[in-house]
Scaffold this motif. Sequence first.
Motif, short mmCIF file in Angstrom:
data_model
loop_
_atom_site.label_atom_id
_atom_site.label_comp_id
_atom_site.label_asym_id
_atom_site.label_seq_id
_atom_site.Cartn_x
_atom_site.Cartn_y
_atom_site.Cartn_z
N ARG A 1 0.86 -1.18 0.00
CA ARG A 1 0.00 0.00 0.00
C ARG A 1 0.90 1.23 0.00
O ARG A 1 1.64 1.48 0.95
CB ARG A 1 -0.93 -0.01 1.23
N ASP A 2 0.84 1.99 -1.09
CA ASP A 2 1.64 3.22 -1.21
C ASP A 2 0.81 4.39 -0.70
O ASP A 2 -0.23 4.73 -1.26
CB ASP A 2 2.04 3.44 -2.67
N LEU A 3 1.30 5.02 0.36
CA LEU A 3 0.50 6.04 1.05
C LEU A 3 0.98 7.45 0.76
O LEU A 3 1.08 8.29 1.66
CB LEU A 3 0.47 5.74 2.55
N GLY A 4 1.26 7.73 -0.49
CA GLY A 4 1.55 9.10 -0.88
C GLY A 4 2.70 9.21 -1.84
O GLY A 4 3.82 8.83 -1.53
N LEU B 1 0.28 5.22 -9.06
CA LEU B 1 -0.85 4.70 -9.84
C LEU B 1 -0.38 4.25 -11.22
O LEU B 1 -0.82 3.23 -11.75
CB LEU B 1 -1.92 5.77 -9.97
N ARG B 2 0.51 5.02 -11.81
CA ARG B 2 1.08 4.65 -13.11
C ARG B 2 1.87 3.35 -13.00
O ARG B 2 1.76 2.47 -13.87
CB ARG B 2 1.97 5.79 -13.60
N LEU B 3 2.64 3.21 -11.94
CA LEU B 3 3.43 2.00 -11.74
C LEU B 3 2.51 0.80 -11.50
O LEU B 3 2.75 -0.30 -12.03
CB LEU B 3 4.39 2.18 -10.57
N ARG C 1 1.44 -6.16 -6.26
CA ARG C 1 0.19 -5.41 -6.41
C ARG C 1 0.33 -4.13 -5.58
O ARG C 1 0.78 -4.16 -4.43
CB ARG C 1 -0.97 -6.25 -5.88
N ILE C 2 -0.04 -3.00 -6.15
CA ILE C 2 0.07 -1.73 -5.44
C ILE C 2 -1.32 -1.15 -5.21
O ILE C 2 -2.09 -0.96 -6.16
CB ILE C 2 0.94 -0.72 -6.21
N VAL C 3 -1.63 -0.87 -3.96
CA VAL C 3 -2.82 -0.11 -3.60
C VAL C 3 -2.33 1.30 -3.29
O VAL C 3 -1.61 1.52 -2.32
CB VAL C 3 -3.52 -0.71 -2.37
N SER C 4 -2.69 2.26 -4.14
CA SER C 4 -2.11 3.59 -4.04
C SER C 4 -3.10 4.62 -3.52
O SER C 4 -4.28 4.61 -3.88
CB SER C 4 -1.60 4.05 -5.42
N ALA D 1 -7.22 5.74 -7.30
CA ALA D 1 -6.71 5.45 -5.96
C ALA D 1 -7.53 4.35 -5.30
O ALA D 1 -8.73 4.22 -5.52
CB ALA D 1 -6.73 6.70 -5.10
N GLY D 2 -6.85 3.55 -4.47
CA GLY D 2 -7.51 2.49 -3.72
C GLY D 2 -7.67 2.80 -2.26
O GLY D 2 -8.24 2.01 -1.49
N VAL D 3 -7.18 3.97 -1.85
CA VAL D 3 -7.27 4.43 -0.47
C VAL D 3 -7.03 5.94 -0.50
O VAL D 3 -6.38 6.46 -1.41
CB VAL D 3 -6.21 3.71 0.42
N ILE D 4 -7.59 6.63 0.47
CA ILE D 4 -7.37 8.07 0.60
C ILE D 4 -6.52 8.31 1.84
O ILE D 4 -6.81 7.77 2.91
CB ILE D 4 -8.70 8.84 0.70
#
Length: 396
Positions: free
Chosen positions: A105-108, A115-117, A130-133, A170-173
């Motif tokens: 999970r990428d948090l910023g 998101l591009r990656l 898998r990236i949740v951005s 985005a998958g999280v805020i």
Amino acid sequence: MLITGGRVLVDSGAYLENGAVLIEGDSITAVGPREQIVEQAGADVPRLDFDGTVLPGLIDAHVHLAFDGGPDPVSTLQDSTDEVLFEGMRRRAVQLLFSGVTTARDLGDRNGLALRLAAEINKRRTPGPRIVSAGTPATTRGGHCNFLGGEVSGDTEIRDLVRRNVAAGAGVIKAMATGGGLTKGGPKSAESQFTAEELSALVDEAHMAGLPVAAHAHGADGIAAAVEAGVDTIEHCTWMAEDGGLDFRPDVVKQIIDRGIVVCPAVSPHWQMLPRIFGEERAHAMFELVRRMADSGVRLVAGTDAGVQRADFDGLVPALSFYSHLGLAPASIIDMATSEAAAALGLGSTTGRIAPGYSADLLLVDGDPLADLNALKDIRAVIAAGRRYDPSAPAE
């Protein structure tokens, strides 16, 4: 693909001895006793026979791929073009993958690069987990991580930023509820940034879009405000007081538990250095607060804050040793980095378990990690979305 193992971790702390996992495409189709699954697979399926342990791929619930983990990651980011940053992010994604992390999970980040990656990885154009951005994190004017572009003030701007992140995929805020040490000249870590009304607006907008909210919160006041606003995860949760002390609040902890909020302490891979940085007494007190949360029943998940100073992208397993230091059992710690983390990321029915219908995200290690977590370092292969990677060789 058919994978046989001396042990297959099929539930919390539960092995299936001499088990097998059958994979079709990017999903697990069958799990069971070796002879049964071998017969089901047939003779033409590619096979990987393994004597060690097969467990779910690991999840790092707090990373920043745009930061390089160097002595001054902010200056490096600010001095880099987006294309230079993106190339570094690709390399760091591979580093995560080869350390056994199949979801992060990428948090910023800046300009939606994570998101591009994530899109590249999903299309198999580049290897990685898998990236949740979170896309661009929300912060105040001049606030923590303002250099990532998410400065907002007031209900309208906050909701607009959430909508832009949602539209970008985005998958999280992410909300910076308090300051942080990474931002030179910014608010102190214990200092609250948003008003209660602003945090509530952010959570409301995110939840209307079906997305969870992760709140960066060091200060006790900021933690309490994030809980009251209804966030889904609290990052760091160090209970700092504005007078420099620590302010653990059992009543707020009870609310965290009652509301099902998950805490990600985001422990550094080099957590053993903290007594030298903060002093023995303060570091011990900070460690004890994590233990108290765990003992109280707070759901904890594993994350490393990879990308900030002294936080490498192959550091999840070393960071897990922190929880062993606190006395948590290996089975619980593995859950924090697999099934519990998946649930916290909204992926509880997708990954984090070895079961039919789940994504084929697996880690093959020598030894028995339920007996010794260090076995997680002895990686033979990583399977991410059904594709095999050998950490000792270039990705397939």
